[in-house]
Design a protein around this motif. Structure first.
Motif, PDB file in Angstrom:
ATOM      1  N   VAL A  80      45.937  47.295 -44.610  1.00 13.86           N
ATOM      2  CA  VAL A  80      47.260  47.916 -44.748  1.00 13.86           C
ATOM      3  C   VAL A  80      48.074  47.163 -45.800  1.00 13.86           C
ATOM      4  N   ASN A  81      48.093  45.840 -45.705  1.00 14.57           N
ATOM      5  CA  ASN A  81      48.851  45.033 -46.669  1.00 14.57           C
ATOM      6  C   ASN A  81      48.269  45.125 -48.074  1.00 14.57           C
ATOM      7  N   ARG A 130      63.053  47.299 -48.797  1.00 11.52           N
ATOM      8  CA  ARG A 130      61.978  46.617 -48.095  1.00 11.52           C
ATOM      9  C   ARG A 130      61.176  47.633 -47.271  1.00 11.52           C
ATOM     10  N   VAL A 131      60.033  47.132 -46.779  1.00 18.32           N
ATOM     11  CA  VAL A 131      59.176  47.942 -45.915  1.00 18.32           C
ATOM     12  C   VAL A 131      58.941  47.167 -44.622  1.00 18.32           C
ATOM     13  N   ASP A 132      59.148  47.816 -43.500  1.00 15.49           N
ATOM     14  CA  ASP A 132      58.806  47.230 -42.207  1.00 15.49           C
ATOM     15  C   ASP A 132      57.532  47.903 -41.712  1.00 15.49           C
ATOM     16  N   ILE A 133      56.624  47.099 -41.171  1.00 14.76           N
ATOM     17  CA  ILE A 133      55.347  47.593 -40.678  1.00 14.76           C
ATOM     18  C   ILE A 133      55.269  47.308 -39.189  1.00 14.76           C
ATOM     19  N   VAL A 147      49.876  52.937 -37.503  1.00 17.32           N
ATOM     20  CA  VAL A 147      50.734  52.024 -38.257  1.00 17.32           C
ATOM     21  C   VAL A 147      51.967  52.817 -38.676  1.00 17.32           C
ATOM     22  N   PHE A 148      53.128  52.265 -38.379  1.00 19.41           N
ATOM     23  CA  PHE A 148      54.404  52.901 -38.716  1.00 19.41           C
ATOM     24  C   PHE A 148      55.021  52.116 -39.868  1.00 19.41           C
ATOM     25  N   LEU A 149      55.255  52.796 -40.985  1.00 16.57           N
ATOM     26  CA  LEU A 149      55.801  52.171 -42.194  1.00 16.57           C
ATOM     27  C   LEU A 149      57.190  52.736 -42.436  1.00 16.57           C
ATOM     28  N   ARG A 191      50.524  57.257 -47.630  1.00 22.63           N
ATOM     29  CA  ARG A 191      49.824  57.779 -46.452  1.00 22.63           C
ATOM     30  C   ARG A 191      48.388  58.179 -46.816  1.00 22.63           C
ATOM     31  N   SER A 192      48.217  58.869 -47.936  1.00 22.97           N
ATOM     32  CA  SER A 192      46.878  59.288 -48.374  1.00 22.97           C
ATOM     33  C   SER A 192      45.982  58.096 -48.655  1.00 22.97           C
ATOM     34  N   ALA A 193      46.530  57.069 -49.306  1.00 21.21           N
ATOM     35  CA  ALA A 193      45.741  55.868 -49.600  1.00 21.21           C
ATOM     36  C   ALA A 193      45.271  55.202 -48.306  1.00 21.21           C
ATOM     37  N   MET A 194      46.148  55.155 -47.309  1.00 20.36           N
ATOM     38  CA  MET A 194      45.782  54.545 -46.030  1.00 20.36           C
ATOM     39  C   MET A 194      44.684  55.355 -45.340  1.00 20.36           C
ATOM     40  N   LEU A 195      44.808  56.678 -45.383  1.00 16.63           N
ATOM     41  CA  LEU A 195      43.796  57.538 -44.770  1.00 16.63           C
ATOM     42  C   LEU A 195      42.475  57.444 -45.531  1.00 16.63           C
TER      43      LEU A 195
END
Length: 93
Positions: free
Chosen positions: A15-16, A30-33, A45-47, A73-77
């Motif tokens: 994810v990171n 910023r991004v919270d994960i 995972v909630f971004l 989202r697509s990259a993660m999938l």
């Protein structure tokens, strides 16, 4: 970036790594994960992408930011992080 809670089935490092591939849009502060089970009980995972308080978001900007979230989202999938990625924009606190 902040990360909270645990779900061991999600590859946190992946994810990171995926997030590191992308430059954040200038409006995003910023991004919270958060790793947790979703409403169906599946690991997820909630971004949350926090938009700067002083950002002036036009309809075109919103479209661009939404497309950015879709790309993440697509990259993660595509890379198989091990859970569904939920993405959202939120005004920074």
């Amino acid at each position: 970036m902040q990360t909270t809670e645990t779900t061991s089935e999600i590859d946190r490092d992946k994810v990171n790594e995926i997030l590191a591939r992308f430059a954040l849009p200038e409006e995003v502060e910023r991004v919270d994960i958060t790793f947790r089970d979703d409403h169906t009980g599946d690991p997820s995972v909630f971004l949350t992408f926090h938009v700067k308080d002083d950002a002036k978001i036009s309809p075109e900007d919103l479209k661009r930011l939404s497309e950015f979230l879709g790309t993440i989202r697509s990259a993660m999938l595509d890379d198989g992080v091990g859970g569904f990625p939920y993405t959202r924009l939120e005004q920074a606190a």
